[in-house]
Design a protein around this motif. Structure first.
Motif, PDB file in Angstrom:
ATOM      1  N   VAL A 318      12.616  14.924  15.163  1.00  0.00           N
ATOM      2  CA  VAL A 318      12.703  15.148  16.602  1.00  0.00           C
ATOM      3  C   VAL A 318      12.774  16.652  16.893  1.00  0.00           C
ATOM      4  CG1 VAL A 318      14.204  14.801  18.598  1.00  0.00           C
ATOM      5  CG2 VAL A 318      13.701  12.889  17.088  1.00  0.00           C
ATOM      6  N   CYS A 319      13.532  17.380  16.083  1.00  0.00           N
ATOM      7  CA  CYS A 319      13.629  18.823  16.326  1.00  0.00           C
ATOM      8  C   CYS A 319      12.303  19.526  16.024  1.00  0.00           C
ATOM      9  CB  CYS A 319      14.773  19.428  15.525  1.00  0.00           C
ATOM     10  SG  CYS A 319      16.360  18.845  16.148  1.00  0.00           S
ATOM     11  N   GLU A 320      11.555  19.008  15.055  1.00  0.00           N
ATOM     12  CA  GLU A 320      10.223  19.564  14.789  1.00  0.00           C
ATOM     13  C   GLU A 320       9.308  19.359  15.987  1.00  0.00           C
ATOM     14  OE1 GLU A 320       8.996  17.820  11.088  1.00  0.00           O
ATOM     15  OE2 GLU A 320      10.116  19.299   9.914  1.00  0.00           O
ATOM     16  N   CYS A 321       9.396  18.168  16.589  1.00  0.00           N
ATOM     17  CA  CYS A 321       8.588  17.916  17.792  1.00  0.00           C
ATOM     18  C   CYS A 321       8.985  18.894  18.894  1.00  0.00           C
ATOM     19  CB  CYS A 321       8.810  16.501  18.306  1.00  0.00           C
ATOM     20  SG  CYS A 321       8.005  15.245  17.330  1.00  0.00           S
ATOM     21  N   ALA A 322      10.292  19.090  19.056  1.00  0.00           N
ATOM     22  CA  ALA A 322      10.782  19.974  20.124  1.00  0.00           C
ATOM     23  C   ALA A 322      10.193  21.370  19.972  1.00  0.00           C
ATOM     24  CB  ALA A 322      12.303  20.034  20.109  1.00  0.00           C
ATOM     25  N   THR A 323      10.277  21.909  18.760  1.00  0.00           N
ATOM     26  CA  THR A 323       9.812  23.292  18.605  1.00  0.00           C
ATOM     27  C   THR A 323       8.292  23.360  18.569  1.00  0.00           C
ATOM     28  OG1 THR A 323      10.154  23.070  16.256  1.00  0.00           O
ATOM     29  CG2 THR A 323      11.862  24.206  17.487  1.00  0.00           C
TER      30      THR A 323
END
Ligand SMILES: Cc1cc2nc3c(=O)[nH]c(=O)nc-3n(C[C@H](O)[C@H](O)[C@H](O)COP(=O)(O)OP(=O)(O)OC[C@H]3O[C@@H](n4cnc5c(N)ncnc54)[C@H](O)[C@@H]3O)c2cc1C
Ligand SMILES: [Zn+2]
Lengths: 421, 100
Positions: A318-323
């Protein structure tokens, strides 16, 4: 219950805020109610409210094993939209959005409904075609929908990653009336309003079994004793199968999965919209809360679970998607993350229906889209319980739709609960 | 982190695997009645507690496994090959290789 108004604010301002009362009672269970709803999440509370207001059924209790709004009601990412296409879903979610539009006034409680636009990013001509089909269907059926070309999108949300060679953004599908609301306020608003009409909300009261006589339910066994009931409605989200089995009704077309959600430290206003990013297996949605935290989430953890906590690979995903869509978030710190129990159904659509027991009704199968649904879910469930027949809109929200071949599979994913959303 | 002790590869993070589903579901004969098919395809016991479930070691040996896991605590109490006959073949091939 005193009404919230400009006058009540001024009055309390002048009297050192001492005039506010508690917002709902904490009653002991009575011996018997006309209707008992199990589960004080959004769907249970909304049902009690509409039973009292639309149908004048007011001898009602809502039983909750924890505290009201402590389940998915208080754990979701608060996205509200009506961009559903399949017959049944289309009318239902549109009705829900219309109820949201008047909800704060109706409940005399600010649910902070904010129609800040729901923006789904598009990354390929095929995705645009499929969005055009869906969004045209919406326009033809009494809703609002738009496709934005790249220049419009860049003007509206300048800081997305428009430089991504792998998944270039080519435009967006937008619903302007969509947005979000404050989830806790919705639970509290419905609870307070229902309580005003005499509905008993009984917390710390877990249902542990049913009392059945001559085929009908006469009451429920709870941790606070036996409670008699004329009619019973289950609205327990991720625990639906357990209640169903307590009533000895066998198995449901539902699996319980966990979904995580995340909030960052508060930052200055950055994002005015709800943005959705879904391509190449990714699934990600983000908005900014009024406190400034970036609120976001992604997919399920992909394995069945009742744990209300998830695992780290999902956090990383999810954090990869965010960035990857908002690189400017790279140094923002994660503040909290948590998870809830989703009642994933076999076609991704819900059930608001009668059951094999004549005075028992079921409300379940909300997947991870039940927040937006809660006003309409309560509205139609109350209508079903009061009139003992389904409204035509929810004709196919039944358990036997699989047998009849009228599945409502919005995503076209087939009978695997974890693949729906 | 959920970790699964694959009988062929050893202890691995669950992210190497894909979750299949409830291992107690048995598909009926092709010519079985609609009711049987309906129940097998659409209905689930949805156990809260110990469940036998299938996992596929996609990023490893690609074998299907049966994992016994508590769906409330995530504790894994047992892992075995879903197709013991294949497992035997693979293991005997592996030991033949070692002997050579
Ligand atoms: C992380 C996350 C993100 C989400 N994001 C969105 C989103 O952006 N948009 C959207 O539309 N939806 C979203 N959802 C889905 C939405 O939150 C749920 O579909 C919806 O809240 C479910 O209905 P509810 O509020 O009635 O459930 P809940 O609040 O879970 O209510 C069920 C209640 O039943 C009680 N209960 C269970 N068993 C018993 C028992 N035996 N006796 C008494 N009480 C019992 C539980 O304690 C619980 O309070 C999300 C969910 C999660 C977890
Ligand atoms: Zn392996």
């Amino acid at each position: 219950m005193s009404k919230f108004s400009l006058w009540s604010i001024i009055q309390n301002g002048l009297s050192r805020q001492r005039g506010w009362q508690r917002q709902w009672r904490d009653p002991n269970p009575r011996e018997k109610y006309d209707v008992v709803i199990v589960g004080a999440g959004l769907h249970g509370l909304a049902t009690a409210y509409y039973l009292a207001t639309n149908h004048y059924v007011r001898n009602v209790a809502v039983l909750e094993k924890g505290w009201l709004g402590g389940g998915n009601a208080g754990r979701n990412t608060t996205i509200i939209r009506s961009n559903y296409m399949m017959p049944g879903n289309r009318q239902f979610y549109e009705h829900s959005l219309k109820l949201w539009e008047g909800l704060s006034h109706e409940l005399n409680y600010n649910v902070m409904f904010s129609q800040r636009h729901h923006v789904t990013l598009l990354h390929s001509p095929a995705a645009r075609d499929s969005a055009a089909r869906r969004y045209n269907t919406m326009k033809l059926t009494d809703s609002d929908a738009e496709l934005w070309e790249l220049p419009t999108l860049k003007k509206e949300i300048p800081h997305l990653n428009y430089d991504n060679a792998r998944f270039p953004i080519i435009g967006a599908a937008v619903q302007r009336r969509a947005g979000n609301a404050r989830h806790d306020a919705v639970a509290w608003g419905y609870a307070r309003a229902a309580d005003t009409y005499g509905v008993d909300i009984i917390q710390n009261c877990e249902v542990t079994g049913v009392v059945r006589e001559n085929g009908k339910l006469t009451g429920l066994k709870t941790t606070r004793g036996k409670i008699g009931a004329g009619k019973v409605g289950f609205a327990v989200a991720g625990n639906s199968s357990r209640l169903w089995q307590m009533a000895e009704l066998g198995n449901l077309p539902i699996e319980t999965h966990l979904l995580q959600a995340f909030v960052s430290e508060p930052i200055k206003p950055l994002l005015d919209h709800v943005v959705v990013f879904g391509v190449g297996g990714a699934h990600f949605y983000i908005s900014q809360s009024d406190k400034g935290g970036m609120v976001f989430g992604g997919d399920l953890d992909w394995y069945k679970s009742y744990a209300q906590r998830g695992n780290l690979p999902t956090v990383q995903d999810v954090c990869e998607c965010a960035t990857s869509i908002l690189p400017c978030l790279g140094r923002v710190r994660l503040l909290r993350h948590w998870s809830g129990l989703m009642d994933m159904s076999m076609d991704g659509s819900p059930f608001i229906c009668k059951t094999p027991i004549e005075n028992l009704y079921l409300n379940a199968g909300w997947n991870y889209g039940g927040f937006k649904a809660s006003p309409a879910s309560g509205w139609y469930f109350a209508d079903l319980i009061a009139n003992d027949r389904p409204h035509e809109t929810i004709d196919h929200f039944t358990l036997n739709r699989f047998r009849k071949g009228v599945i409502i599979d919005e995503r076209g994913a087939g009978p695997d609960p974890k693949l729906h959303g | 982190m959920l970790r699964i002790n694959c009988p062929f590869c050893g202890l691995r993070d669950y992210s190497e695997f894909t979750y299949g589903g409830d291992a107690s579901v048995v598909y009926p004969d092709l010519d079985a009645g609609e009711d049987e098919w309906h129940d097998a395809v659409f209905l689930r016991e949805n156990i809260r507690g110990l469940q036998r479930e299938t996992w596929h070691h996609v990023q490893g040996c690609r074998m299907w496994l049966i994992v016994e896991r508590d769906t409330l605590t995530h504790e894994i109490v047992g892992v075995e090959a879903a197709h013991p006959e294949w497992a035997k073949v693979i293991q005997s091939q592996a030991s033949e290789k070692k002997d050579q």
